[in-house]
Design an enzyme around this catalytic site. Sequence first.
Site, mmCIF file in Angstrom:
data_model
loop_
_atom_site.group_PDB
_atom_site.id
_atom_site.type_symbol
_atom_site.label_atom_id
_atom_site.label_comp_id
_atom_site.label_asym_id
_atom_site.label_seq_id
_atom_site.Cartn_x
_atom_site.Cartn_y
_atom_site.Cartn_z
ATOM 1 N N SER A 113 -13.174 -5.010 -40.688
ATOM 2 C CA SER A 113 -13.191 -6.472 -40.670
ATOM 3 C C SER A 113 -14.021 -6.976 -39.481
ATOM 4 C CB SER A 113 -11.757 -7.001 -40.647
ATOM 5 O OG SER A 113 -11.724 -8.387 -40.902
ATOM 6 N N ASP A 210 -10.789 -9.019 -52.104
ATOM 7 C CA ASP A 210 -10.572 -9.405 -50.715
ATOM 8 C C ASP A 210 -10.601 -10.929 -50.605
ATOM 9 O OD1 ASP A 210 -10.762 -9.919 -47.961
ATOM 10 O OD2 ASP A 210 -11.961 -8.123 -47.594
ATOM 11 N N HIS A 240 -8.141 -6.958 -48.736
ATOM 12 C CA HIS A 240 -8.747 -6.891 -47.409
ATOM 13 C C HIS A 240 -8.254 -5.694 -46.609
ATOM 14 C CE1 HIS A 240 -10.962 -8.402 -44.005
ATOM 15 N NE2 HIS A 240 -9.873 -8.406 -43.244
#
Length: 265
Positions: A113, A210, A240
């Site tokens: 991320s 996601d 995610h």
Amino acid sequence: MTNDMPTPQYLERPDGLKIAYHATLGKLTEVQGQQKPGVLFLGGFMSDMTGTKATHIEAHCVQQGLAYTRFDYSGHGQSAGMFKDGTIGQWARDAIAIIDEITTGPLVLVGSSMGGWIMLLAALARKERVAGLVGIAAAPDFTEDLMWAQFTDAQKSEIVKNGALIEPTEYGDDPYTITHTLIEDGRNQLLLRNPIKLECPVRLIQGMQDPDVPWQTSIRLTEALVSKDVRVDLIKTGDHRLSEPDQLDVITKHLDDIIEKVTVG
């Protein structure tokens, strides 16, 4: 895996902040007489180094005899500092300090991320050390493209007038504190607007379900990277977190692929 929260070591920064980390030494591959590159894990926004991906990859690296380091950015996890005082630039400096002072030899950076943005910034700053990259729902430029661009006028006004916006998150008990400083600093770190001058092999793993980082971000990143060895693995049912056992196996498969490509004698 190390889920029992062992005591970390600390890197003391000149600014007085202490960065918590865990480092495992690698082993020589005796048959070939080769030293494989180490692995550095870079976590996400408000996450820490005790998460499923960080510890799963650690266990995999230990099994493979690879050096492995995971750490907490300042204001995260067991490191010193306040989260609200952090910026993308500060957290990238934390990562570079870990590279410079804790790790040795070539490295493969694994960024999750926000860590995907940090890994790119760190790789650009230390091209001579970084042999490859693995992005997991990598989110370069997210403060601008996935936060600011999607905020309402009221949210933008609150950030500008009050200096911060407090937003709930499904990824933990504490809400996100999105400061004006974070947004402004993020604009100085944007990467997707220009070619990203990295030529090492890159693997990007992205869930198509996601809700936070659209899968199209991985395509934009692929287009921006000058490296010709970039592959995207889209997981149709992935969210995610990408922390299910089969998804973790996809991550380590791509890590092994990079390691095999860049192992040096």
